[in-house]
Design an enzyme around this catalytic site. Structure first.
Site, PDB file in Angstrom:
ATOM      1  N   LYS A 196       0.815  -1.215   0.000  1.00  0.00           N
ATOM      2  CA  LYS A 196       0.000   0.000   0.000  1.00  0.00           C
ATOM      3  C   LYS A 196       0.849   1.264   0.000  1.00  0.00           C
ATOM      4  O   LYS A 196       0.538   2.235  -0.709  1.00  0.00           O
ATOM      5  CB  LYS A 196      -0.927  -0.031   1.224  1.00  0.00           C
ATOM      6  CG  LYS A 196      -1.804   1.180   1.418  1.00  0.00           C
ATOM      7  CD  LYS A 196      -2.887   0.928   2.451  1.00  0.00           C
ATOM      8  CE  LYS A 196      -2.311   0.449   3.782  1.00  0.00           C
ATOM      9  NZ  LYS A 196      -1.547   1.506   4.479  1.00  0.00           N
ATOM     10  N   ARG A 271      -9.677   4.119  10.819  1.00  0.00           N
ATOM     11  CA  ARG A 271      -9.555   2.726  11.258  1.00  0.00           C
ATOM     12  C   ARG A 271     -10.814   2.221  11.961  1.00  0.00           C
ATOM     13  O   ARG A 271     -10.943   1.026  12.200  1.00  0.00           O
ATOM     14  CB  ARG A 271      -8.347   2.562  12.188  1.00  0.00           C
ATOM     15  CG  ARG A 271      -6.999   2.675  11.490  1.00  0.00           C
ATOM     16  CD  ARG A 271      -5.870   2.367  12.432  1.00  0.00           C
ATOM     17  NE  ARG A 271      -4.576   2.413  11.763  1.00  0.00           N
ATOM     18  CZ  ARG A 271      -4.025   1.406  11.111  1.00  0.00           C
ATOM     19  NH1 ARG A 271      -4.667   0.254  11.030  1.00  0.00           N
ATOM     20  NH2 ARG A 271      -2.846   1.522  10.535  1.00  0.00           N
ATOM     21  N   ARG A 316      12.974  -6.051  10.666  1.00  0.00           N
ATOM     22  CA  ARG A 316      11.762  -5.854  11.453  1.00  0.00           C
ATOM     23  C   ARG A 316      11.408  -7.158  12.165  1.00  0.00           C
ATOM     24  O   ARG A 316      11.089  -8.170  11.526  1.00  0.00           O
ATOM     25  CB  ARG A 316      10.601  -5.410  10.556  1.00  0.00           C
ATOM     26  CG  ARG A 316      10.777  -4.014  10.008  1.00  0.00           C
ATOM     27  CD  ARG A 316       9.587  -3.593   9.159  1.00  0.00           C
ATOM     28  NE  ARG A 316       8.327  -3.698   9.891  1.00  0.00           N
ATOM     29  CZ  ARG A 316       7.157  -3.251   9.401  1.00  0.00           C
ATOM     30  NH1 ARG A 316       7.113  -2.691   8.195  1.00  0.00           N
ATOM     31  NH2 ARG A 316       6.056  -3.388  10.118  1.00  0.00           N
TER      32      ARG A 316
END
Length: 372
Positions: A196, A271, A316
């Site tokens: 995205k 959200r 990560r």
């Protein structure tokens, strides 16, 4: 405050469904209080626009009554034609009956006058008029209107049974004609690993839009110790979620920095449904709207594989643990399902296949953007 498009025109929410409900209850109670105890009135609804008001009015009227409808046509587009068709639909014997005409809206009164004259010739006991909305500035007749729900200015409205070229009758609120929004505003959604962020960077350049990422906005405010950033940090430091109003305030401030923008790509916001409603209200105040929620759709298993592979080199930690990845998807799916329903209810959700090359996905997204 929402903006909706019907055919070639735009309409802004003017009277909420809650306010309409309150008005209808008040009229029904007033009518009941004014009738003799054993009186059984005949209510006459004027089709097409009045069917919603009539249905809700009858549910609120606490007493025995009868109902009938008459059919006529007096509107073409946004202008009253002043040409009223003949009345159709009354077969009852009205002799010595109390008749109450239910109207959705009265403006010039031309339609109402013809109906009134037709009923006067039927030997009725008493004839009253109840109208949900009334435009006093353009009313040209001297007929008494016994019950008025709300007086409004002379602007074209739709919703709650009223239409524009047969569209808009099913809107639960009343919308007023407004000017065309100037911006293109997109809510871009996609599960973790769908690409995205990459697509947002490409699309903002292609369509000259401002990309607002919730994560970037949070980091900026916290790093620069803005008032909102410090407030958000107090919640985060205690392990609490940042309240919607703080997040919304940050997003509003970001929009205000770019008042001359062609529009925005909202990334990671809204959200929750409350955030989506707040965004609609905020943009509506500026006579703008969300053109569409565009969501990249990719299977979870494929994205888990992609994220685990990314975790080998990205550094990560949250991309190296499949259970944590699955948990992120669960959170995303739960929130997105709510928002998907919210935007689908507005006929404003667009799902896009997120599998393929960057160029292929950009083209699919562009095909949707070009229609919004």
């Amino acid at each position: 405050m929402k903006i909706t498009k019907l055919h070639d025109l735009y309409f802004k929410e003017f009277i909420s469904s809650d306010e309409i409900s309150t008005i209808v209850k008040r009229i029904a109670r007033q009518v009941k209080a004014d009738l003799p105890k054993d009186e059984i009135p005949l209510f006459i609804g004027i089709l097409n626009g009045c069917f919603v008001f009539t249905a809700d009015f009858l549910r609120e009227y606490k007493g025995d009554c009868e109902i009938s409808f008459v059919k006529l046509a007096s509107y073409e587009g946004t202008k009253s034609t002043e040409n009223v068709k003949k009345l159709i639909g009354i077969n009852e014997d009205l002799t010595n009956r109390t008749v109450i005409i239910l109207e959705d809206i009265i403006d010039t009164g031309t339609t109402l006058h013809e109906i009134y004259e037709l009923f006067k010739a039927k030997n009725i006991k008493e004839l009253k008029i109840a109208s949900l909305f009334f435009k006093p500035d353009v009313y040209r007749k001297e007929l008494p209107i016994n019950y008025i729900g709300k007086s409004i200015e002379d602007k074209f409205i739709v919703g709650y049974g009223l239409d524009y070229k047969n569209y808009g009758r099913n809107l639960p609120a009343i919308y007023q004609l407004t000017t065309q929004p100037k911006m293109t505003n997109i809510v871009l959604f996609g599960p973790p690993g769908a690409g995205k962020g990459t697509q947002a960077d490409l699309l903002k350049e292609k369509y000259n839009l401002v990309h607002i990422s919730t994560g970037d906005v949070f980091r900026f405010n916290i790093k620069n110790e803005t008032e909102l950033g410090l407030l958000a940090k107090t919640y985060m430091d205690h392990g609490n979620l940042v309240p919607d109003e703080v997040t919304i305030s940050m997003l509003k401030a970001e929009v205000e920095k770019n008042t001359e923008a062609n529009g925005f790509i909202f990334d990671g916001f809204p959200r929750t449904q409350s955030q989506a409603e707040a965004l609609d209200a905020f943009l509506g105040e500026k006579n703008e709207r969300i053109n569409g929620m565009v969501a990249l759709e990719v299977s979870e298993d494929l994205l888990v594989e992609r994220l685990l592979e990314r975790g080998k080199t990205s550094g990560r930690i949250d991309d190296t643990d499949e259970s944590k990845i699955r948990n992120r998807f669960n959170e995303y799916n739960t929130k997105t399902a709510i928002l998907k329903d919210f935007y689908q209810d507005q006929d404003n959700y667009y799902g896009v296949n997120g599998v393929g090359s960057i160029e292929e996905i950009t083209q699919r997204l562009s095909d949707v953007f070009d229609t919004l």
